[in-house]
Design a protein around this motif. Structure first.
Motif, PDB file in Angstrom:
ATOM      1  N   LEU A   1       0.832  -1.207   0.000  1.00 40.40           N
ATOM      2  CA  LEU A   1       0.000   0.000   0.000  1.00 40.40           C
ATOM      3  C   LEU A   1       0.862   1.251   0.000  1.00 40.40           C
ATOM      4  O   LEU A   1       0.606   2.202  -0.743  1.00 40.40           O
ATOM      5  CB  LEU A   1      -0.917   0.021   1.229  1.00 40.40           C
ATOM      6  CG  LEU A   1      -2.066  -0.957   1.247  1.00 40.40           C
ATOM      7  CD1 LEU A   1      -2.718  -0.963   2.620  1.00 40.40           C
ATOM      8  CD2 LEU A   1      -3.077  -0.601   0.184  1.00 40.40           C
ATOM      9  N   GLU A   2       1.874   1.239   0.833  1.00 42.22           N
ATOM     10  CA  GLU A   2       2.776   2.387   0.925  1.00 42.22           C
ATOM     11  C   GLU A   2       3.437   2.656  -0.424  1.00 42.22           C
ATOM     12  O   GLU A   2       3.482   3.806  -0.878  1.00 42.22           O
ATOM     13  CB  GLU A   2       3.839   2.127   1.989  1.00 42.22           C
ATOM     14  CG  GLU A   2       4.836   3.242   2.116  1.00 42.22           C
ATOM     15  CD  GLU A   2       5.831   2.986   3.226  1.00 42.22           C
ATOM     16  OE1 GLU A   2       6.121   3.933   3.966  1.00 42.22           O
ATOM     17  OE2 GLU A   2       6.311   1.846   3.365  1.00 42.22           O
ATOM     18  N   LYS A   3       3.931   1.629  -1.070  1.00 44.62           N
ATOM     19  CA  LYS A   3       4.593   1.782  -2.367  1.00 44.62           C
ATOM     20  C   LYS A   3       3.637   2.398  -3.393  1.00 44.62           C
ATOM     21  O   LYS A   3       3.993   3.341  -4.105  1.00 44.62           O
ATOM     22  CB  LYS A   3       5.087   0.425  -2.854  1.00 44.62           C
ATOM     23  CG  LYS A   3       5.812   0.467  -4.180  1.00 44.62           C
ATOM     24  CD  LYS A   3       6.313  -0.935  -4.559  1.00 44.62           C
ATOM     25  CE  LYS A   3       7.069  -0.916  -5.852  1.00 44.62           C
ATOM     26  NZ  LYS A   3       6.267  -1.136  -7.011  1.00 44.62           N
ATOM     27  N   LEU A   4       2.418   1.891  -3.451  1.00 50.36           N
ATOM     28  CA  LEU A   4       1.433   2.407  -4.407  1.00 50.36           C
ATOM     29  C   LEU A   4       1.089   3.870  -4.127  1.00 50.36           C
ATOM     30  O   LEU A   4       0.995   4.693  -5.043  1.00 50.36           O
ATOM     31  CB  LEU A   4       0.171   1.545  -4.377  1.00 50.36           C
ATOM     32  CG  LEU A   4       0.316   0.122  -4.902  1.00 50.36           C
ATOM     33  CD1 LEU A   4      -0.937  -0.690  -4.592  1.00 50.36           C
ATOM     34  CD2 LEU A   4       0.619   0.126  -6.391  1.00 50.36           C
ATOM     35  N   ILE A   5       0.898   4.182  -2.860  1.00 57.58           N
ATOM     36  CA  ILE A   5       0.534   5.553  -2.495  1.00 57.58           C
ATOM     37  C   ILE A   5       1.688   6.512  -2.769  1.00 57.58           C
ATOM     38  O   ILE A   5       1.479   7.601  -3.309  1.00 57.58           O
ATOM     39  CB  ILE A   5       0.069   5.607  -1.021  1.00 57.58           C
ATOM     40  CG1 ILE A   5      -1.282   4.890  -0.908  1.00 57.58           C
ATOM     41  CG2 ILE A   5      -0.032   7.047  -0.528  1.00 57.58           C
ATOM     42  CD1 ILE A   5      -1.734   4.633   0.496  1.00 57.58           C
ATOM     43  N   LEU A   6       2.892   6.116  -2.443  1.00 59.87           N
ATOM     44  CA  LEU A   6       4.030   7.006  -2.682  1.00 59.87           C
ATOM     45  C   LEU A   6       4.311   7.184  -4.174  1.00 59.87           C
ATOM     46  O   LEU A   6       4.733   8.260  -4.597  1.00 59.87           O
ATOM     47  CB  LEU A   6       5.263   6.497  -1.941  1.00 59.87           C
ATOM     48  CG  LEU A   6       5.133   6.541  -0.406  1.00 59.87           C
ATOM     49  CD1 LEU A   6       6.357   5.942   0.243  1.00 59.87           C
ATOM     50  CD2 LEU A   6       4.862   7.939   0.105  1.00 59.87           C
ATOM     51  N   GLU A   7       4.052   6.168  -4.971  1.00 61.61           N
ATOM     52  CA  GLU A   7       4.171   6.312  -6.430  1.00 61.61           C
ATOM     53  C   GLU A   7       3.119   7.293  -6.953  1.00 61.61           C
ATOM     54  O   GLU A   7       3.398   8.123  -7.814  1.00 61.61           O
ATOM     55  CB  GLU A   7       4.016   4.965  -7.123  1.00 61.61           C
ATOM     56  CG  GLU A   7       5.210   4.059  -6.978  1.00 61.61           C
ATOM     57  CD  GLU A   7       4.978   2.670  -7.549  1.00 61.61           C
ATOM     58  OE1 GLU A   7       3.896   2.401  -8.119  1.00 61.61           O
ATOM     59  OE2 GLU A   7       5.891   1.835  -7.432  1.00 61.61           O
ATOM     60  N   ALA A   8       1.918   7.206  -6.426  1.00 58.29           N
ATOM     61  CA  ALA A   8       0.831   8.079  -6.869  1.00 58.29           C
ATOM     62  C   ALA A   8       1.071   9.531  -6.463  1.00 58.29           C
ATOM     63  O   ALA A   8       0.578  10.451  -7.122  1.00 58.29           O
ATOM     64  CB  ALA A   8      -0.499   7.590  -6.291  1.00 58.29           C
ATOM     65  N   GLU A   9       1.838   9.729  -5.406  1.00 58.06           N
ATOM     66  CA  GLU A   9       2.099  11.085  -4.918  1.00 58.06           C
ATOM     67  C   GLU A   9       2.746  11.957  -5.988  1.00 58.06           C
ATOM     68  O   GLU A   9       2.545  13.165  -6.021  1.00 58.06           O
ATOM     69  CB  GLU A   9       2.987  11.024  -3.681  1.00 58.06           C
ATOM     70  CG  GLU A   9       3.167  12.358  -3.002  1.00 58.06           C
ATOM     71  CD  GLU A   9       3.819  12.213  -1.649  1.00 58.06           C
ATOM     72  OE1 GLU A   9       3.542  13.065  -0.788  1.00 58.06           O
ATOM     73  OE2 GLU A   9       4.589  11.258  -1.435  1.00 58.06           O
ATOM     74  N   ASN A  10       3.507  11.365  -6.884  1.00 50.90           N
ATOM     75  CA  ASN A  10       4.202  12.122  -7.921  1.00 50.90           C
ATOM     76  C   ASN A  10       3.352  12.395  -9.150  1.00 50.90           C
ATOM     77  O   ASN A  10       3.810  13.056 -10.078  1.00 50.90           O
ATOM     78  CB  ASN A  10       5.480  11.382  -8.331  1.00 50.90           C
ATOM     79  CG  ASN A  10       6.454  11.287  -7.178  1.00 50.90           C
ATOM     80  OD1 ASN A  10       6.609  12.216  -6.397  1.00 50.90           O
ATOM     81  ND2 ASN A  10       7.097  10.144  -7.042  1.00 50.90           N
ATOM     82  N   CYS A  11       2.142  11.877  -9.171  1.00 49.09           N
ATOM     83  CA  CYS A  11       1.252  12.108 -10.308  1.00 49.09           C
ATOM     84  C   CYS A  11       0.690  13.527 -10.272  1.00 49.09           C
ATOM     85  O   CYS A  11       0.489  14.096  -9.199  1.00 49.09           O
ATOM     86  CB  CYS A  11       0.090  11.123 -10.284  1.00 49.09           C
ATOM     87  SG  CYS A  11       0.578   9.420 -10.553  1.00 49.09           S
ATOM     88  N   LYS A  12       0.439  14.041 -11.448  1.00 51.07           N
ATOM     89  CA  LYS A  12      -0.179  15.360 -11.543  1.00 51.07           C
ATOM     90  C   LYS A  12      -1.629  15.253 -11.086  1.00 51.07           C
ATOM     91  O   LYS A  12      -2.346  14.337 -11.487  1.00 51.07           O
ATOM     92  CB  LYS A  12      -0.113  15.842 -12.994  1.00 51.07           C
ATOM     93  CG  LYS A  12      -0.588  17.244 -13.190  1.00 51.07           C
ATOM     94  CD  LYS A  12      -0.390  17.695 -14.627  1.00 51.07           C
ATOM     95  CE  LYS A  12      -0.892  19.120 -14.781  1.00 51.07           C
ATOM     96  NZ  LYS A  12      -0.722  19.570 -16.167  1.00 51.07           N
ATOM     97  N   MET A  13      -2.032  16.182 -10.217  1.00 49.04           N
ATOM     98  CA  MET A  13      -3.392  16.164  -9.672  1.00 49.04           C
ATOM     99  C   MET A  13      -3.960  17.565  -9.669  1.00 49.04           C
ATOM    100  O   MET A  13      -3.226  18.543  -9.502  1.00 49.04           O
ATOM    101  CB  MET A  13      -3.397  15.636  -8.229  1.00 49.04           C
ATOM    102  CG  MET A  13      -2.966  14.224  -8.063  1.00 49.04           C
ATOM    103  SD  MET A  13      -3.075  13.730  -6.326  1.00 49.04           S
ATOM    104  CE  MET A  13      -1.805  12.482  -6.261  1.00 49.04           C
ATOM    105  N   LEU A  14      -5.264  17.615  -9.817  1.00 49.62           N
ATOM    106  CA  LEU A  14      -5.980  18.874  -9.630  1.00 49.62           C
ATOM    107  C   LEU A  14      -6.013  19.174  -8.131  1.00 49.62           C
ATOM    108  O   LEU A  14      -5.837  18.259  -7.312  1.00 49.62           O
ATOM    109  CB  LEU A  14      -7.397  18.758 -10.175  1.00 49.62           C
ATOM    110  CG  LEU A  14      -7.514  18.485 -11.680  1.00 49.62           C
ATOM    111  CD1 LEU A  14      -8.958  18.182 -12.052  1.00 49.62           C
ATOM    112  CD2 LEU A  14      -6.984  19.667 -12.474  1.00 49.62           C
ATOM    113  N   PRO A  15      -6.233  20.427  -7.743  1.00 48.55           N
ATOM    114  CA  PRO A  15      -6.239  20.759  -6.309  1.00 48.55           C
ATOM    115  C   PRO A  15      -7.179  19.884  -5.479  1.00 48.55           C
ATOM    116  O   PRO A  15      -6.811  19.438  -4.385  1.00 48.55           O
ATOM    117  CB  PRO A  15      -6.669  22.226  -6.284  1.00 48.55           C
ATOM    118  CG  PRO A  15      -6.208  22.760  -7.604  1.00 48.55           C
ATOM    119  CD  PRO A  15      -6.381  21.630  -8.580  1.00 48.55           C
ATOM    120  N   LYS A  16      -8.360  19.617  -5.998  1.00 47.84           N
ATOM    121  CA  LYS A  16      -9.314  18.788  -5.253  1.00 47.84           C
ATOM    122  C   LYS A  16      -8.798  17.350  -5.124  1.00 47.84           C
ATOM    123  O   LYS A  16      -8.935  16.720  -4.075  1.00 47.84           O
ATOM    124  CB  LYS A  16     -10.667  18.802  -5.957  1.00 47.84           C
ATOM    125  CG  LYS A  16     -11.796  18.231  -5.152  1.00 47.84           C
ATOM    126  CD  LYS A  16     -13.117  18.462  -5.864  1.00 47.84           C
ATOM    127  CE  LYS A  16     -14.275  18.076  -4.986  1.00 47.84           C
ATOM    128  NZ  LYS A  16     -15.557  18.361  -5.628  1.00 47.84           N
TER     129      LYS A  16
END
Length: 97
Positions: free
Chosen positions: A36-51
């Motif tokens: 879970l940690e690996k997946l979440i930390l990988e997703a952290e670098n994705c471009k996201m809208l403010p919401k």
């Protein structure tokens, strides 16, 4: 991922109720914390809208709380002990700001 783990746990523990037991926390969440940690930390670098970023930060906050619960209950696996979700109170305050 967790759905499959939960189903496997329920099948092996027929008397389990809807309240989460220490056994469920250990077998479902603690056992999968590194993934879970690996997946979440990988997703952290994705471009996201403010919401989206706000929702993502809420998920990170949930993971910090889950880590603390697992640690307090002595349910962490050796791989989970060094989690990036083991953060200081200041880092937690920054995350909730």
């Amino acid at each position: 991922m967790l759905d499959a783990e939960y189903k496997k746990f329920i099948l092996a523990n027929q008397r389990h109720s809807y309240s989460i037991s220490p056994k469920a926390l250990k077998n479902i969440y603690a056992a999968n914390l590194p993934v879970l940690e690996k997946l979440i930390l990988e997703a952290e670098n994705c471009k996201m809208l403010p919401k989206q970023r706000k929702r993502f930060n809420m998920l990170k906050l949930d993971m910090v709380q889950l880590y603390r619960i697992l640690k307090t209950m002595d349910l962490l696996t050796p791989e989970g002990e060094n989690s990036k979700f083991n953060i200081t109170e200041k880092a937690l305050a920054d995350l909730t700001a």
